[in-house]
Enzyme design. Structure first.
Site, short mmCIF file in Angstrom:
data_model
loop_
_atom_site.label_atom_id
_atom_site.label_comp_id
_atom_site.label_asym_id
_atom_site.label_seq_id
_atom_site.Cartn_x
_atom_site.Cartn_y
_atom_site.Cartn_z
N GLU A 64 70.75 70.88 50.53
CA GLU A 64 70.13 72.20 50.34
C GLU A 64 69.16 72.56 51.45
OE1 GLU A 64 70.41 69.92 47.97
OE2 GLU A 64 71.83 70.89 46.61
N HIS A 133 67.69 71.96 35.43
CA HIS A 133 68.78 72.91 35.67
C HIS A 133 68.57 74.21 34.89
CE1 HIS A 133 70.89 69.37 37.21
NE2 HIS A 133 71.83 70.16 37.67
C1 LIG Z 1 70.04 68.65 44.64
C2 LIG Z 1 71.26 68.94 43.87
N1 LIG Z 1 72.24 69.64 44.44
C3 LIG Z 1 73.35 69.93 43.75
C4 LIG Z 1 73.49 69.51 42.45
C5 LIG Z 1 74.72 69.88 41.66
N2 LIG Z 1 75.57 68.70 41.54
C6 LIG Z 1 75.42 67.87 40.50
S1 LIG Z 1 76.36 66.52 40.65
C7 LIG Z 1 77.00 67.06 42.09
C8 LIG Z 1 78.00 66.21 42.81
C9 LIG Z 1 77.41 64.90 43.11
O1 LIG Z 1 78.35 64.13 43.78
P1 LIG Z 1 78.14 62.59 43.95
O2 LIG Z 1 76.80 62.32 44.51
O3 LIG Z 1 79.30 62.10 44.72
O4 LIG Z 1 78.16 62.02 42.46
P2 LIG Z 1 79.37 62.08 41.40
O5 LIG Z 1 79.21 63.35 40.65
O6 LIG Z 1 80.65 62.02 42.14
O7 LIG Z 1 79.15 60.91 40.53
C10 LIG Z 1 76.47 68.28 42.45
C11 LIG Z 1 76.83 69.03 43.65
C12 LIG Z 1 72.43 68.80 41.89
N3 LIG Z 1 72.48 68.40 40.61
N4 LIG Z 1 71.33 68.50 42.61
#
Ligand SMILES: Cc1ncc(C[n+]2csc(CCOP(=O)(O)OP(=O)(O)O)c2C)c(N)n1
Ligand SMILES: [Mg+2]
Lengths: 332, 342
Positions: A64, A133
């Site tokens: 971000e 959120h």
């Molecule tokens: C700072 C932030 N940016 C975006 C999100 C939205 N978001 C939640 S989980 C996710 C994907 C995360 O991917 P990863 O780190 O690979 O974990 P996974 O979900 O695959 O276990 C996103 C974009 C968030 N919760 N926090």
């Protein structure tokens, strides 16, 4: 010009505005997390990547701070980025670029540059997504000179204000309440703008002014209907813009009704309604007040997960009814 | 990390790590917990579908060996920070499923007293410092916990779980640098399931492996097959040894896969059904572990059946406990915002 009007959802209206901006201005592009093939966390960008290609609908890594900074840099040098945060809460990760850079760059460089960036923030509670959120942080950004901060409440307004934001030479932050995305309303086809910095009187009334923002506008209108049957004639002012605030519309309304209720979802203390109240207290409308100003804002707590607690955290229609009834009969 | 090629081993040759390290009882417990994680999530998913749980949730079905393997060398005193996809970490670290269900149902008997839900689930009493709604949010916190461990000479190690997507947040890079600079007893565990929401590693990350990032912060970067319990546990074991010996942090990249969508609103448009099916049918971590256990004569089919049944009962009891528990009272809305002074 005669423009056909259709019923669109708030999310569709945003998408249509972005499509028009992409079609009509080569400089416009979208950036954000999962806005491409996924269509955005709230399906706002939808199939825009198929229509405009991955060069103009760019999926960013989960970055971000960097992403917001890239958007600022592109804006300063001639492009028109629309940057989508997945949730408004993540503005906290990008505050450096928003507050120190986007907001101040033009000023610090003595007017030598402009920062025409648009940032979109899905905001608010009501989805069971808990404390990180569900926040309403519009007052945070509203506190920063150099930013413009808007909270459109209807599909019509969000389309027109987004197009106004893209045309605006300065950074515009759009807070979109997540519960509004599926709400429907009339939206004209084609290009039009709704001015930033202009409030809208949603319902005229004589007895009491409710100044509301975003989803609270709809709750205030619902309450106004009930109150009408009780003989309380409510005027509902949709603030629409947090910064720069349309003082005149609010002042005129309060001079007419002599009573002011502010309803907003963000935390009550130091929130948007605090500013509206202070502004009225400083204005010529103060002498017209027949009763103390009342504020209904979010509770002084993070947003809880439990649905009943979550509802109790932000103003609901019964809260507005109760506050309006006692305000309508109260005196100083 | 050496690949465990159990099929090729002559009788009496070196067995994969966990079969040398742990008793048959511990190995069976590990299977029990992996089933507990899976059935807990299946139970949560079903409760969500039936409208008993609201909001959203991120399921780690398919990633059980990763959570379990990392936690095997840990003591109750060691700590973890977890993620939005944190149910497995929570259970692997020792939480009770009944209190987890209660949290998902928003009840006062839940671990977060109904305030946190799935995304913030944590049993602090078993060393879980919190799941996290912010991608990367827990990584520096783990480093802070490791700083405490070092200062207080507690011999404790701290694990920070995160996903592949988190490796592109600034917090990840800042945290790894400080951990290495100060030789802190922390282990960074990237559970690389191939995607951050819809965005594949190839589309989000400039290096092919998250473990490659370790070089920039002068710490070991280890890649393991996250669906092979023994491989994960062995890497964790070595990283824990290093950390306790004061040699500093390790970055472990555990390659795995999530079967379900990112959250409850995912239409899986960014990956193929064939890809999902391949992982589910050919690389399931529980099936692979079970097959090993049977091959090495540690358990038989009846023993596995017994574990499944015991877990199913634990899950059913947990859901009943959650249903029967009270909801928080509205008058307590502002509780826990600040520390109560008595
Ligand atoms: C700072 C932030 N940016 C975006 C999100 C939205 N978001 C939640 S989980 C996710 C994907 C995360 O991917 P990863 O780190 O690979 O974990 P996974 O979900 O695959 O276990 C996103 C974009 C968030 N919760 N926090
Ligand atoms: Mg991932």
């Amino acid at each position: 010009m005669d423009q056909a009007v259709r019923e669109l959802s708030y999310a569709q209206a945003i998408q249509e505005a972005m499509a028009i901006a992409l079609e009509t201005d080569e400089r416009v592009f979208l950036m954000g997390e999962d806005i491409g093939v996924y269509g955005g966390a709230f399906q706002v960008t939808g199939d825009l990547v198929e229509r405009f290609g991955a060069d103009r609908v760019i999926d960013t890594p989960i970055s971000e701070l960097g992403g917001a900074g890239v958007a600022v840099g592109a804006a300063v040098t001639g492009l028109r980025p629309i940057f989508e945060f997945q949730f408004s809460d993540f503005a906290t990760l990008a505050m450096e670029q928003i507050v120190n850079q986007a907001a101040k760059m033009r000023y610090m460089l003595g007017g030598a540059v402009s920062v025409p960036v648009v940032m979109r923030f899905p905001a608010g509670s009501g989805t069971g997504a808990a404390a990180q959120h569900s926040q309403s942080l519009e007052a945070w950004l509203g506190h920063v000179p150099g930013l413009k901060v808007i909270q459109p409440a209807t599909p019509h307004d969000v389309k027109g204000m987004l197009l106004a934001a893209v045309a605006d030479p300065d950074p515009v932050m759009i807070f979109e309440h997540k519960l509004l995305y599926k709400t429907k309303g009339p939206v004209p086809e084609g290009y039009y703008t709704v001015p930033i910095g202009k409030a809208e009187i949603r319902r005229e009334g004589r007895d009491l002014t409710i100044v509301a923002t975003s989803i609270m506008v709809h709750k205030a209108l619902e309450a106004a209907k009930t109150l009408e049957a009780e003989g309380i004639d409510v005027e509902v002012v949709d603030l629409r813009t947090v910064r720069p605030m349309d003082k005149e519309t609010v002042i005129e309304s309060v001079k007419k009704t002599s009573r002011l209720l502010c309803v907003y979802e963000g935390v009550k203390t130091l929130g948007v309604g605090a500013e509206v109240s202070a502004m009225i207290a400083e204005s010529e409308a103060f002498d017209f007040l027949d009763a103390p100003i009342v504020r209904l804002g979010g509770a002084e707590t993070p947003i809880p997960y439990n649905p009943e607690l979550e509802k109790a955290t932000v103003p609901q229609v019964p809260d507005i009814l109760a506050a309006a009834r006692s305000l309508a009969t109260g005196s100083r | 990390m050496a690949q465990a090629k159990t099929k090729d081993l002559p009788a009496g040759a070196n067995l994969p790590f966990i079969y040398r390290e742990y008793s048959a009882e511990r190995l069976k417990q590990a299977l029990h917990k992996m089933y507990l994680i899976r059935q807990f999530e299946e139970g949560a998913e079903e409760s969500y579908m039936r409208g008993l749980i609201h909001g959203t949730m991120h399921l780690s079905i398919g990633q059980e060996a990763s959570a379990m393997g990392i936690c095997m060398p840990l003591t109750n005193d060691d700590q973890i920070t977890s993620t939005h996809r944190g149910h497995g970490h929570c259970i692997a670290k020792g939480a009770e499923v009944s209190k987890m269900f209660a949290e998902f149902f928003g009840k006062t008997t839940g671990y977060c007293r109904g305030r946190g839900g799935s995304m913030h689930i944590a049993d602090v009493s078993t060393g879980n410092l919190g799941a996290n709604g912010i991608v990367g949010g827990g990584i520096p916190i783990a480093v802070g916990a490791a700083l405490t461990a070092k200062r207080l000479k507690s011999d404790r190690v701290v694990i920070s779980f995160f996903g592949d997507g988190a490796n592109n947040e600034g917090a990840f890079h800042e945290a790894l640098n400080m951990a290495s600079l100060w030789k802190l007893p922390v282990i960074f565990v990237c559970e690389n399931n191939g995607y951050g929401m819809s965005t594949s590693m190839a589309r989000s990350t400039a290096v092919p492996n998250v473990a490659d990032r370790a070089a920039a912060y002068a710490m070991p970067g280890v890649i393991v097959d996250g669906n092979v319990l023994s491989e994960v546990a062995e890497a964790s074991h070595e990283a824990v040894r290093r950390a306790r010996a004061g040699e500093g942090p390790t970055l472990i990249e555990s390659k795995t896969y999530r079967y379900r969508g990112h959250s409850k609103s995912d239409r899986n448009r960014y990956r193929t059904k064939e890809e999902i099916d391949d992982w589910m049918t050919n690389r399931d971590p529980i099936v692979r572990y079970e097959n090993e256990l049977m091959e090495f004569g540690i358990i038989d089919q009846a023993g596995i059946e017994a574990i499944r049944e015991a877990v199913a009962k634990e899950i059913a009891d947990g859901i009943e406990f959650a249903k029967a528990s009270p909801s928080p009272e509205i008058r307590n809305l502002e509780r826990y915002v600040y520390t109560e002074t008595v």
